[in-house]
Design an enzyme around this catalytic site. Structure first.
Site, mmCIF file in Angstrom:
data_model
loop_
_atom_site.group_PDB
_atom_site.id
_atom_site.type_symbol
_atom_site.label_atom_id
_atom_site.label_comp_id
_atom_site.label_asym_id
_atom_site.label_seq_id
_atom_site.Cartn_x
_atom_site.Cartn_y
_atom_site.Cartn_z
ATOM 1 N N ASP A 196 0.495 -1.155 -0.418
ATOM 2 C CA ASP A 196 -0.051 -0.110 -0.392
ATOM 3 C C ASP A 196 0.509 1.266 -0.034
ATOM 4 O O ASP A 196 2.286 0.977 0.185
ATOM 5 C CB ASP A 196 -0.682 0.334 1.269
ATOM 6 N N ASP A 198 -0.123 4.793 0.688
ATOM 7 C CA ASP A 198 -0.344 5.906 2.126
ATOM 8 C C ASP A 198 -0.501 5.441 3.202
ATOM 9 O O ASP A 198 -1.192 4.563 3.558
ATOM 10 C CB ASP A 198 -2.366 6.911 1.942
#
Length: 409
Positions: A196, A198
């Site tokens: 991922d 963020d």
């Protein structure tokens, strides 16, 4: 004339007399060679060796066959080894026995413990928990001393899932990270890592960086809170938040890219993985305007995210193309694995949010990185220290190997 007596059969390999020779003392060059040169005079065979040096003190263990010639030969070996050890200012212990080490139990796992710091209290509790599940600690090895202390326990005699469940509860109470993975070639064979973006690869939430330039941070935060409460699904919240960015000049993209802060250890993680032959990708509920830049800067193999629509130099407040949501991240993991030619069982996924859970569970190893409790509980393992490169220790990579991989050529 009576038949000659049949000589007794020689002991089998499992029952043959053996000697465990243990050496302790201040380490210096030549100790290992000196011990085996001394043993060579008795024509013994080496069955097992283990050596460790801790703060300049050596512990050397050698399991060898007993010398031919019976008790007198063994006595001579003992005297000779003790004499050599004394001349080297070392202590020695020699223990008689039979056969090799006992076979390790079934159900083998690697238990990696990360502490910042790692206390004696937490180590004792982890060891007791392993024993409580019926496991045996076969070996302990330090992987790293900074930025966290990382040690690995080789455990046998209990199932990986049972061990993981027991240690998850214990580690949460102790405030240390404990990762449990099955032993075997599969651990070293993981060849694709997908992260991922963020709050995982980077420290920021990209939409909040855009919102700051649009002056709508509070509104974006409120939509995010509604999504967290389950009032909106990810796609609904994405469209509502992006709509607040309508009218922003496209020049803000370069400003946001410059504001993005990599998570400590991110570059080290990626560079080390690439040196090890891994392929690395990112999936994000954020925007390609940022992930494409990260892909180029970091040398990533794969990157996928949502795309902000820009018309006549302005953000329209809409996204285009396939939406990358919770299900989309898992779908992209499978796609990247297929393109890389890597079985899904040989992938690692890293994320922090609930929208990463499908991806974490689909991967061969799912790592919750500084995640919320619901994500930590559902993932295969969790890391709660602020250094992304600590994920390498879960793969059995030592700090020394990390440093070697990142030394300037």
């Amino acid at each position: 004339m009576s038949a000659s007596p049949i000589p007794p059969a020689a002991p089998s390999g499992e029952d043959a007399p053996t000697l465990l020779v243990k050496i302790f003392g201040k380490d210096r060059p030549g100790i290992t060679a000196g011990l085996f040169d001394t043993l060579a005079a008795f024509a013994v065979d080496v069955i097992d060796i283990e050596q460790i040096v801790t703060r300049g003190r050596i512990t050397l263990c050698a399991l060898v066959t007993a010398p031919a010639g019976g008790p007198s030969a063994e006595g001579n070996l003992r005297a000779t080894v003790h004499s050599w050890a004394e001349s080297m200012h070392l202590q020695t212990e020699i223990i008689s026995g039979r056969g090799d080490n006992r076979p390790r139990g079934t159900g083998r796992s690697h238990v990696t413990v990360l502490g910042h710091p790692l206390t004696a209290e937490s180590t004792a509790a982890i060891a007791a928990c392993i024993t409580g599940t019926g496991g045996n600690i076969d070996r302990i090895f330090r992987l790293a001393k900074y930025p966290v202390t990382a040690v690995e326990f080789a455990v046998s005699g209990t199932g990986t899932e049972e061990l993981r469940t027991a240690l998850a509860t214990e580690s949460a109470a102790l405030g240390v990270d404990v990762a449990v993975v099955a032993a075997g070639l599969q651990r070293r064979a993981q060849r694709l890592v997908v992260m991922d973006v963020d709050s995982t690869l980077i420290q920021d939430e990209v939409i909040e960086l855009f919102a700051a330039h649009a002056g709508c941070e509070a509104q974006v935060a409120e939509v995010t809170a509604r999504a967290m409460r389950g009032e909106l699904d990810f796609e609904q919240s994405l469209h509502e938040r992006v709509a607040l960015l309508a009218g922003l000049d496209e020049g803000v993209v370069d400003k946001v890219r410059a504001e993005v802060r990599l998570t400590p250890g991110a570059r080290t993680l990626i560079k080390t993985l690439k040196k090890l032959g891994f392929q690395v990708g990112v999936v994000s509920g954020g925007f390609t305007q940022v992930t494409d830049d990260l892909r180029e800067r970091l040398g990533l193999d794969f990157a996928s995210a949502n795309t902000l629509e820009i018309v006549d130099g302005k953000l329209t407040g809409r996204v285009t193309g396939e939406i990358v949501d919770r299900a989309g991240k898992a779908r992209l993991l499978r796609r990247f694995a297929a393109e890389a030619g890597v079985p899904l069982a040989q992938t690692v996924a890293i994320g922090d949010g609930a929208n990463d859970l499908d991806m974490l569970n689909a991967a061969g190893l799912g790592v919750a990185f500084n995640a919320k409790p619901v994500v930590r509980e559902a993932a295969h393992t969790a890391v709660n220290v602020p250094f992304l490169d600590t994920v390498l220790y879960l793969l059995g990579v030592t700090r020394e190997e990390v440093e070697a991989a990142n030394t300037h050529e």
